[in-house]
Write a protein that holds these residues in place. Structure first.
Motif, PDB file in Angstrom:
ATOM      1  N   PHE A 103       2.769   1.486   8.507  1.00 22.08           N
ATOM      2  CA  PHE A 103       2.026   0.636   9.438  1.00 22.08           C
ATOM      3  C   PHE A 103       0.977  -0.186   8.697  1.00 22.08           C
ATOM      4  N   ALA A 105       1.200  -1.304   5.764  1.00 20.87           N
ATOM      5  CA  ALA A 105       1.885  -2.414   5.091  1.00 20.87           C
ATOM      6  C   ALA A 105       2.242  -3.516   6.072  1.00 20.87           C
ATOM      7  N   VAL A 106       2.622  -3.114   7.287  1.00 21.10           N
ATOM      8  CA  VAL A 106       3.091  -4.097   8.276  1.00 21.10           C
ATOM      9  C   VAL A 106       1.964  -5.015   8.754  1.00 21.10           C
ATOM     10  N   ILE A 107       0.712  -4.548   8.611  1.00 18.10           N
ATOM     11  CA  ILE A 107      -0.439  -5.342   9.075  1.00 18.10           C
ATOM     12  C   ILE A 107      -0.404  -6.768   8.536  1.00 18.10           C
TER      13      ILE A 107
END
Lengths: 285, 333, 308
Positions: A103, A105-107
């Motif tokens: 999560f 990383a997905v930011i």
């Protein structure tokens, strides 16, 4: 942080640290060449219309409605991010749960994904037959092709700004302060609202300002989800495009210049507020 | 770090100074969006033909984008040798704003310099559940129409003008009735996408709307890409959308490509070129070849924008310019 | 490095507790005074996860779903198409020029802003933020107004046969503009936090300005620098609107990846468009993977430098 560093920041002995001239000079030169002079072109071009001409363009009901939508939706989106952004940052910094790194990383996805792709993907998700939209539709909530969709897209592109400015500050926040507060009998809520929040506030303001600024001018991701009905879901950057399609460069730059002035005033206000918050609470960031 | 930065800075400066090889055997064709398939077939055919006739090699670069956006790029300095558009107004704009093309460009090639044309058709969902047969059905209660924004797309402009002309003819030439019909029609439009592709996505992928108004060649692309879920309806009257071409003469002269640019555009009229149009679902102007592909191209009752609206420039000024009738439709209520 | 910076400080604040846990492991200390009850933790985590899923994860998944709709073979052949490959090359070139230049700016702007006091600092910071708020459409348009045939420098540029618009330099310029603030914005708060005493100490010990920067400041800011570079790079590669205005869309020559995506989309090659998009989405994951790896590898050092 420490008194030394605070004093050091306030009154730097100018004679000791070198490089003021060259770094500021380079910054100003680069800023002027890449940003300020090109942007000045916008003002020169729109100045061709004269004040009356600019006013005529900007005060038309359609442009006013679009400006209201762009700034209003950007404000709501930035506020949503100002609530959820710190929450996400808090969860990342303080808690541990499966998939946290992923999560985290997905930011940054909204930075890397071309805005048009983001727009198409969000529209697919939130339209009535989309993965999310199909659950909202029976509740009478329409997202895609309404101003709500505009807010969704703007929230998407603004989120990383808030999370990534608040996260490092929370990482740095000293737990002794929280412990001290707890020892002195403060409830957890009091500690959070009176110790942690003030520490985070300047960074939060910065993140809010950046998210807001970015959302105001956004085009690619919003255009697919907005619906683009004049007076209802038409954003200001689309009107710039429409003016360009009519080869009306002066009109296009008039809208652009108006948006620039508004955004810059808001940025200045928020950055001023941020500097004030930092001084007042004596915290870095 | 510094040495690398310096090196990159140097690269940057060199890139700034990069000059375009102005060889006489390289053409840039600035075209509108959906002609990629056509030019992928056409360009090699022309290159082979040119090689055979002159012994020279020619390389054709393609640039695609919205028709007006391409015109703007040429006005602002895109060094295209030829422009291939989906409406004459965009070529006129290059004439007016940048003087790169002579005013009489339309007389340089046959058929007003338009070697092909297309038209606006209706796409409805399989089985035509709302029973849409003609323009009048679009403004009926409960019908939702998807059409791209006339301010930003050729399809939108042509669709709007076709609706107007149909209503005018069905009301004894009454302009007020036409305006009333178009106003009612646009009340049935829930989304105004900025381009044809966006409108198609809204209709086909998002499941919004009962009918999509778009160009004939896009209709075929929808059917090949998305399968058998849609039907085509040919309205009783529709618009002839000419696709004009022109040599950007000043650019071509500077680059020394005038001769090959003219031959390139002339090749659009050759039998080979006309066949390629037909194969890509764009109507050729050569009637014999159009007949040969009659199964692809249903017979139409069309009108011409120049005749019906007193010229494209006038249509643009009255209907689509800032404060024009299209704006009034949305601002009046 | 980080330790040398520590020495000049009175007391480096350590993480709570006399048990002295390793600096990178303070997160879940069961200290009732400074943590929340379990149900609060799980609720907050749940809210965050749902929010992120709705706004970020689902769009990411849908990009990959669309990209792989026609199978892996179609996905790979879409990417191996020559025009797509050339767009990837151009995107890499543009980022390779824009990011180092903005790195240089970021460091020097942060130095000037954080090490010195001067009037108009808020204005300068706001001006650095400004490119964020400029609509991408306008970011491209400004270069057209300058270098376009009718632009202020247009005739001069044309006379000297210099290609800026509708060529690589224009694309690079637009990319620089759009990614301008990222690194500066990451560094300014970090360096503000760190103050100036480390540098002062080094200078008083006879180090030159350059040595001070290289051996004292840089080690302290390298993580912020890295984050800034990663974000700047991601945005440089993903920028669409501004580049679209100045590119000219010449196939195989001036199309970047985002422009290639648009072209594929407009040609009804839906899954090919998303295949190229998935590369850019993958880029976000890869760069963040690298970041995580570095954090894990140099975690202690990072925790130390972040704390000061």
């Amino acid at each position: 942080m420490t008194t030394v560093s605070k004093a050091g920041r306030r009154k730097p002995p100018r004679s000791v640290i070198p490089g003021f001239g060259i770094t500021l000079g380079f910054t100003l030169a680069y800023l002027s060449l890449i940003v300020l002079i090109p942007l000045a072109g916008v003002f020169f071009k729109s100045a061709g219309l004269g004040w009356e001409g600019i006013w005529h363009v900007v005060s038309s009901p359609r442009v006013l409605a679009a400006l209201k939508l762009s700034f209003g939706a950007a404000l709501i989106a930035a506020l949503i991010n100002a609530v959820f952004g710190p929450l996400v940052a808090w969860v990342f910094v303080r808690y541990r749960f499966p998939g946290k790194r992923f999560f985290d990383a997905v930011i940054d996805l909204p930075f890397a994904l071309p805005t048009a792709v983001a727009g198409i993907a969000l529209t697919a998700l939130y339209s009535a037959n989309g993965w999310v939209g199909q659950f909202l539709e029976p509740l009478g909530i329409k997202v895609a092709f309404t101003p709500v969709g505009v807010i969704v897209a703007m929230t998407f592109i603004g989120l990383p700004f808030v999370v990534r400015t608040v996260q490092p500050v929370l990482e740095e926040a000293e737990k002794e302060l929280e412990e001290a507060a707890a020892t002195l009998g403060a409830s957890r809520w009091q500690t959070i609202s009176q110790v942690i929040l003030p520490t985070v506030l300047p960074a939060l303001l910065t993140g809010f300002a950046l998210a807001f600024a970015r959302a105001v001018g956004e085009y690619g991701s919003v255009i697919f989800i907005a619906g683009n009905l004049p007076m209802v879901s038409e954003i200001a950057p689309l009107l710039i495009i429409i003016k360009l399609e009519e080869f009306d460069y002066a009109g296009a730059t008039a809208i652009a210049a108006t948006m620039l002035v508004l955004s810059f005033s808001l940025l200045l206000m928020i950055n001023g507020l941020q500097a004030w918050a930092r001084r007042r609470h004596g915290h870095g960031r | 770090m510094t040495r690398r930065s310096l090196l990159l800075l140097l690269t940057f400066i060199l890139a700034l100074d990069a000059r375009v090889a102005s060889a006489g055997n390289e053409l840039l064709n600035a075209s509108y969006d959906v002609t990629r398939g056509f030019y992928r077939d056409f360009n090699p055919a022309f290159a082979a033909d040119w090689k055979q006739k002159t012994g020279e090699d020619v390389r054709i670069n393609q640039s695609h984008g919205g028709s007006t956006k391409q015109a703007r790029a040429i006005i602002d300095g895109l060094e295209a040798d030829v422009v291939t558009s989906n409406n004459p107004l965009d070529i006129d704009a290059i004439v007016d704003k940048a003087h790169l093309i002579p005013r009489d460009w339309a007389s340089k090639f046959p058929h007003n310099s338009a070697p092909s044309w297309s038209t606006i058709l209706f796409v409805v969902r399989k089985g035509n559940p709302k029973g849409i047969r003609d323009w009048s059905d679009l403004a009926k209660p409960g019908v939702s129409v998807i059409v791209p924004n006339p301010k930003t797309s050729g399809n939108g402009r042509y669709s709007y003008l076709a609706a107007w002309e149909w209503a005018k003819r069905n009301n004894g030439g009454n302009e007020a009735a036409a305006r009333d019909f178009v106003t009612r029609l646009f009340r049935h439009v829930p989304v105004l996408d900025t381009g044809g592709r966006g409108a198609t996505t809204t209709f086909a992928h998002r499941g919004i709307g009962d009918v999509l108004l778009t160009f004939e060649n896009e209709v075929r692309l929808i059917q090949s890409e998305l399968g058998d879920r849609f039907e085509v309806v040919v309205p009783s009257l529709t618009v002839r959308a000419d696709n004009p071409v022109a040599v950007v003469e000043k650019v071509a002269a500077k680059k020394g490509t005038t001769r090959v640019a003219q031959a390139y555009l002339a090749f659009h009229y050759s039998d080979a070129g006309q066949e390629l149009f037909a194969n890509n679902d764009i109507r050729p102007v050569n009637d014999a070849i159009l007949k040969k592909y009659a199964s692809r191209f249903p017979p139409l009752n069309t009108f011409d924008v120049d005749q019906a609206f007193g010229g494209w420039a006038r249509a643009q000024a009255v209907h689509f310019a800032d404060g024009g009738i299209f704006d009034q439709i949305y601002q009046g209520n | 490095m980080a330790a040398s910076a520590n020495e000049v400080r009175p007391t480096p604040p350590t993480d709570a507790g006399s048990s002295a846990p390793p600096p990178f492991e303070p997160l879940m200390q069961r200290n009732a005074a400074i943590t929340e009850p379990g149900w609060v933790r799980w609720t907050l985590t749940g809210v965050a996860v749902v929010f992120l899923s709705l706004f970020l994860l689902l769009p990411l998944v849908s990009v990959f779903t669309e990209a792989l709709r026609n199978g892996v073979g179609a996905y790979l052949s879409a990417i191996a198409e020559p025009d797509t490959l050339s767009s990837i090359r151009l995107t890499l070139i543009a980022a390779a020029i824009a990011v180092p230049l903005n790195l240089l700016l970021g460091v020097s702007a942060a130095w000037a802003i954080t090490k010195f006091e001067f009037r108009g600092k808020s204005v300068l910071i706001s001006l650095i933020d400004l490119p964020f708020s400029v609509s991408p459409v306008v970011s491209g348009l400004i270069y057209v107004l300058i270098f376009g045939r009718q632009g202020y420098l247009g005739p001069w540029v044309a006379d000297h046969d210099i290609k800026i618009l509708f060529a690589v330099p224009g694309i690079v310029l637009a990319t620089i503009f759009v990614t301008f603030p990222f690194i500066a914005r990451e560094l300014i708060p970090l360096m503000q936090e760190q103050g100036t005493e480390s540098e002062q100490a080094a200078l008083s010990l006879g180090a030159s300005g350059w040595q001070t920067f290289w051996h004292v400041t840089l080690p302290n800011i390298k993580w912020g620098l890295l984050y800034g570079v990663l974000l700047c790079n991601a945005r440089a590669m993903g920028e669409f609107g501004a580049v679209s205005v100045v590119s000219g869309h010449i196939r195989g020559q001036t199309n970047t990846m985002p422009l290639q995506i648009e072209i594929l989309y407009n040609e009804y090659s839906f899954s090919a468009a998303f295949a190229v998009a998935s590369l850019l989405a993958g880029l976000a994951l890869v760069t963040l993977g690298v970041k995580s790896l570095l954090e894990w590898r140099y975690g202690d050092e990072l925790a130390a430098s972040r704390r000061h």
